[in-house]
Motif scaffolding. Structure first.
Motif, PDB file in Angstrom:
ATOM      1  N   ILE A  37      37.257  51.125  36.190  1.00 35.56           N
ATOM      2  CA  ILE A  37      37.103  49.689  35.964  1.00 35.56           C
ATOM      3  C   ILE A  37      36.409  49.487  34.622  1.00 35.56           C
ATOM      4  O   ILE A  37      35.377  50.100  34.346  1.00 35.56           O
ATOM      5  N   TYR A  71      42.608  45.819  43.869  1.00 33.45           N
ATOM      6  CA  TYR A  71      42.742  44.825  42.798  1.00 33.45           C
ATOM      7  C   TYR A  71      43.613  43.666  43.265  1.00 33.45           C
ATOM      8  O   TYR A  71      44.603  43.856  43.980  1.00 33.45           O
ATOM      9  N   TRP A 113      38.515  42.998  41.196  1.00 28.45           N
ATOM     10  CA  TRP A 113      38.222  44.176  42.009  1.00 28.45           C
ATOM     11  C   TRP A 113      37.409  43.797  43.245  1.00 28.45           C
ATOM     12  O   TRP A 113      36.405  43.101  43.148  1.00 28.45           O
TER      13      TRP A 113
END
Length: 387
Positions: A287, A35, A41
């Motif tokens: 995520i 990250y 990401w």
């Protein structure tokens, strides 16, 4: 995001920009799903990238507020546009264009000095990409110089990160395209790629100007930068590896495999983006929906789990594993054209020269994110007439 996530790395740090490939290799080994504030990401491993490419329902290509046909679309909207453009890169059309592509490459090789140092990007790679692309599109020679200048503006705007500057450069390119469309509307005897697109239909209607401009922008902007970067990467790889250069000079049939392998090792296109449509888990990281994901070709194609000794140029690797042109429903439709162009360019360069070598006193300058390849590439060249 409901809570702040600590950054795992800074993709814009000087250490990363100084040597992107080495930095990405390091991240793939120690933090394969990372990250950062800049990219959110970033995915480094081959298996994770392949999963994303093959799951378009969880990972959307609609990453921009601007229309992007068909790259920035998901099914079912994506499907008819993709079906429409694929015939433009069919084997018969690519084969028919090859002689013109070869003539351009041979002319530019013939313009290189009999012996001396050249800056390969400015004197060969960029003109080659520009002239070949314009020829494929059926665009006039009068557009060569404006587009050459535009390439420099676009590169500077991209590196600056200034949205206003980027928008201005994009608008300039769109202006060139709209002028071409206007010219073709006043002529009834044109049958080039641009003119044919103007007659195409999707879902029972003609393509709008906005859609045509988007298609031509995607084809041209991506093609100019990527082909030019690829040529620089390929020629540099041969210049630093005389044994490989000699092998390819003796056996041009090895060029297609060698080109794909060299560009696997040193990606001409660093990354692409996706957005999650639902919560997912990748590599042990959770995520949420609506988050940006950067997939790094420049790392995935060097993953030791798939490509042992990733720095070695091996012509016996499984080509199906190479993500040079992507995978899944968004695999690059222009891959057959790009492969032909790069093969023909390298055939012409190897046939027209006897020496391609680095210049010890003049180190090449590497491009930095989001670019790849080299911004300056001095090479010593000798033509075959010197033998």
């Amino acid at each position: 995001m409901s809570e702040r996530i600590p950054a795992d790395w800074d993709p814009r740090s000087q250490a990363v920009l100084d040597d992107q490939i080495t930095a990405y290799d390091d991240m793939r080994r120690r933090c394969p799903i990372a990250y950062s504030e800049y990219q959110q990401w970033t995915v480094f491993r081959h298996a994770d990238v392949l999963r994303i490419l093959q799951d378009h329902e969880s990972f959307s290509n609609v990453v921009s507020r601007h229309i992007s046909v068909p790259n920035g679309m998901d099914p079912p909207l994506h499907t008819p546009y993709r079906k429409l453009i694929e015939p433009y890169f069919a084997a018969d059309r690519v084969h028919a264009f090859e002689p013109e592509c070869r003539a351009i490459a041979q002319e530019l090789v013939g313009g290189l000095p009999d012996a001396g140092v050249v800056e390969l990007n400015a004197e060969f790679a960029e003109p080659c990409a520009l002239r070949i692309q314009c020829a494929f599109m059926g665009w006039p020679e009068t557009l060569h110089e404006p587009l050459r200048q535009w390439m420099g503006k676009n590169r500077a705007a991209t590196l600056s990160g200034n949205r206003a500057e980027t928008a201005e450069v994009a608008a300039e390119f769109d202006g060139y395209i709209r002028a071409l469309l206007k010219t073709r509307r006043s002529s009834t005897n044109r049958d080039d790629v641009t003119a044919r697109l103007m007659r195409e239909e999707v879902n029972g209607r003609r393509l709008s100007d906005e859609e045509i401009v988007s298609i031509l922008r995607n084809w041209t902007v991506g093609e100019l930068g990527t082909i030019a970067a690829s040529v620089g990467i390929l020629v540099h790889a041969l210049a630093v590896d005389p044994m490989l250069q000699s092998r390819l000079r003796k056996n041009a049939a090895l060029l297609p495999a060698a080109i794909d392998e060299i560009l696997r090792k040193h990606a001409p296109l660093i990354a692409n983006r996706r957005i999650t449509t639902r919560p997912v888990e990748i590599g042990g990281r959770r995520i949420g929906a609506g988050e940006r994901i950067t997939i790094l070709w420049a790392s995935a194609n060097r993953d030791e789990a798939v490509f042992p000794e990733p720095d070695a140029v091996r012509l016996d690797r499984d080509p199906r594993q190479n993500l040079l042109y992507g995978a899944g429903i968004h695999v690059c439709p222009g891959a057959p054209l790009a492969r032909m162009e790069l093969r023909v360019i390298m055939e012409a360069l190897l046939a027209g020269t006897s020496v391609l070598a680095t210049v010890p006193a003049q180190a090449p300058q590497r491009a930095c994110y989001p670019g790849s390849g080299f911004t300056v590439l001095p090479l010593r060249v000798e033509s075959t007439c010197k033998q």
